[in-house]
Design a protein around this motif. Sequence first.
Motif, short mmCIF file in Angstrom:
data_model
loop_
_atom_site.label_atom_id
_atom_site.label_comp_id
_atom_site.label_asym_id
_atom_site.label_seq_id
_atom_site.Cartn_x
_atom_site.Cartn_y
_atom_site.Cartn_z
N THR A 352 43.65 28.52 57.07
CA THR A 352 42.47 28.68 56.22
C THR A 352 42.25 27.38 55.44
O THR A 352 43.12 26.54 55.36
N LYS A 353 41.07 27.25 54.87
CA LYS A 353 40.70 26.00 54.19
C LYS A 353 41.47 25.78 52.90
O LYS A 353 41.58 24.65 52.41
N GLY A 354 41.99 26.86 52.33
CA GLY A 354 42.70 26.72 51.07
C GLY A 354 41.76 26.42 49.91
O GLY A 354 42.19 25.98 48.85
N VAL A 355 40.48 26.65 50.14
CA VAL A 355 39.48 26.44 49.09
C VAL A 355 38.96 27.83 48.69
O VAL A 355 38.14 28.43 49.37
N PHE A 356 39.50 28.32 47.60
CA PHE A 356 39.20 29.69 47.19
C PHE A 356 38.01 29.74 46.24
O PHE A 356 37.73 28.79 45.51
N LYS A 357 37.34 30.89 46.25
CA LYS A 357 36.25 31.14 45.32
C LYS A 357 36.49 32.48 44.64
O LYS A 357 36.89 33.46 45.29
N VAL A 358 36.27 32.52 43.35
CA VAL A 358 36.45 33.75 42.58
C VAL A 358 35.40 34.77 43.01
O VAL A 358 34.20 34.48 43.04
N GLN A 359 35.86 35.98 43.34
CA GLN A 359 34.96 37.03 43.82
C GLN A 359 34.71 38.09 42.75
O GLN A 359 33.58 38.50 42.51
N GLU A 360 35.77 38.55 42.10
CA GLU A 360 35.65 39.68 41.18
C GLU A 360 36.60 39.49 40.01
O GLU A 360 37.71 38.98 40.16
N ILE A 361 36.15 39.90 38.83
CA ILE A 361 36.99 39.85 37.62
C ILE A 361 36.95 41.23 36.98
O ILE A 361 35.87 41.80 36.74
N GLU A 362 38.13 41.79 36.68
CA GLU A 362 38.19 43.10 36.02
C GLU A 362 39.26 43.05 34.94
O GLU A 362 40.38 42.59 35.18
N THR A 363 38.90 43.48 33.76
CA THR A 363 39.84 43.45 32.63
C THR A 363 40.30 44.86 32.29
O THR A 363 39.65 45.86 32.64
N ASN A 364 41.40 44.92 31.55
CA ASN A 364 41.97 46.21 31.14
C ASN A 364 42.45 46.09 29.70
O ASN A 364 43.52 45.54 29.44
N GLY A 365 41.62 46.59 28.76
CA GLY A 365 42.02 46.59 27.35
C GLY A 365 41.93 45.24 26.67
O GLY A 365 42.45 45.09 25.56
N THR A 366 41.34 44.25 27.32
CA THR A 366 41.20 42.92 26.73
C THR A 366 39.77 42.45 26.92
O THR A 366 39.16 42.69 27.97
N GLU A 367 39.21 41.81 25.88
CA GLU A 367 37.86 41.27 26.00
C GLU A 367 37.82 40.26 27.16
O GLU A 367 38.75 39.48 27.34
N LYS A 368 36.74 40.32 27.95
CA LYS A 368 36.65 39.46 29.13
C LYS A 368 36.79 37.98 28.76
O LYS A 368 37.48 37.22 29.45
N GLU A 369 36.13 37.55 27.69
CA GLU A 369 36.18 36.15 27.29
C GLU A 369 37.61 35.73 26.95
O GLU A 369 38.09 34.67 27.37
#
Length: 645
Positions: A352-369
């Motif tokens: 694989t290219k080894g060049v990753f892209k962020v797809q999804e972000i999910e938090t649990n009990g912590t503000e996203k920022e």
Amino acid sequence: MSNKKIVLEDTTQGCCGSCESTSEKSKFSIYLPALFSFLMLTIGLIIDNFLKTSFFRGWYRIGWYSLAYLPVGYPVLMLAIKNILKGSFFTEFFLMSIAAIGAFAIGEYPEGVAVMLFYAVGELFQESAVKSAKSNIKALLDVRPDIASVWRDGAYLQVHPEDVKVGELIQIKTGERIPLDGKLISGKAELNTSALTGESKPLIVKKGETVLSGSINLNGVIEAETTKIFNESSVARIIELVQNASSRKAKTELFIRKFAKVYTPFVVISATLLTFIPYFIIDNYVFSEWLYRALIFLVISCPCALVISVPLGYFGGLGAASKKGILFKGASYLDEITKINTLVMDKTGTVTKGVFKVQEIETNGTEKEEFLNYLVALEKKSTHPIARAIAEGISATQNFSTKEIKEISGMGLTGVVNNKKVLVGNAGLLDKYKVEFPASIHSIVDTVLLVAIDGLYAGFVTVADELKEDANKTILELKKFGINKIVMLSGDKDTITQKVAQDLGISEAKGELMPEDKLNEVEELKKQLGRKVAFVGDGINDAPVLAVSDVGIAMGGLGSDVAIETADIVIQTDQLSRILTGIRIGRSTRNVVWQNIGLAFGVKALVLILGTVGMATMWGAVFADVGVALLAILNAVRLQKMKWV
């Protein structure tokens, strides 16, 4: 920059030891001795065979041919004497010297001159071939930049690249070479990387991506922040690898050198016996006749063709490979790559290219920022492709302090961020620290990075990678090359590993492996009878497997320094298909070497037999010896002229 002269080891020392480099002499002075001897010999032969004057007899004739002999014979005679004084008695210089002196002793003056003249001509051809073989490798030395424009005290200053530190800002104008590895600060760059990778197509680099030293800036003024000092940069590493490659001999080459050490005294003893033994078994024994046959034996037995052409073949293979961005760390690996029948490969950064892209972000009990600030603060301390993708793909609003950073191979990172203990990695990392997380995480197909803050699960990020363009075609071709077993081993999730393997047509794959698990898998394969295992990888966690495999192949563009240092072969372009090119070059090199060995032994054996029974002359022996050497040289040079895919 250091002014030290870098010298490539001459792998063809032996017969060519009497030759000086053409860079140290003018062409005229190199060819003058041979030209003088040739003219003197030609005139002498014309007088002998056509004019037949009474003047050209006795001491006048001896003196004439002696003058013809000295320019080409004296250097070889001196080398023979020097080697004898050093204890090295049986050398090719000794063989040629006694053959020429013997010819003079029995009155065959023209043939005595011819022995040395054609030997000298062969040396000149050989030197030219060696120079040509080295040119591909020496060309790498020209990619070392001499000057770096570095931003200091409010202006760009011209300094030696060795004086530039990590983190400094450098400027590269159109047409200039990039002096050190760095990260592009300006918007976009178009680079010529052919000297490093063999790839003629310009490389487009975006802001924040890596630029390699030795590349040429093709368009506009660009700026980069240095990430390595000069001695650790890509170009310095390549030069060192190629220089050291010539010192690691192939088994065939080592055998030929050992063989020559035994072969030469055997030839001298055999020639001596051929001269005197017939005295006891033949009634009409004539000493001069049998001495003449022995001299023919000596001339044709000279091992020059072998001593020259075998290492020259390997040198040509190394040069051809380096031109395509494939760095063999020794001639022995040109042989080894032809024997592999099992290929084990890592996934990320390899197929694989080894060049990753962020797809999804999910938090649990912590503000996203806040979650992202903790995540980015830790990930920007790692050089792993996934960590780089997160650090470059997510913008942090606060610059949290980090300390006590620890990278756990095959799992992830731990550290103290903003005075809180943070874990970022796979499920195995959280299991190790006994942090509970939702079981549903295991059903996600993409690569998942779990985050824990102060012992509590805080959320996850998914990233995705894609196959290299040449991956599918390479796997198909590898099977045609006789590699009957291809295995994928990865530290990534097993579901992802199996999906990638299925897309590539690889029937055997395992995911969620620790470095020691990969090591055990490869060691088990090596235990199977007849298995010759090559491993391809790029990460720090691949280093143990690269070391234990029969042939370790590292992806050198994105690969870690540890993997590159451990591997036997480095693919500078990161193209999987270059494995096929490496195998082709290895096989062609092997074929050329064995063709030369067969040619040398075959012709020499034939002329030896003819000479022993009196059916060959000294002239025939000279032409056969020089002819075989020249054919072997030309055959070896073919490697540099071949077109490689």
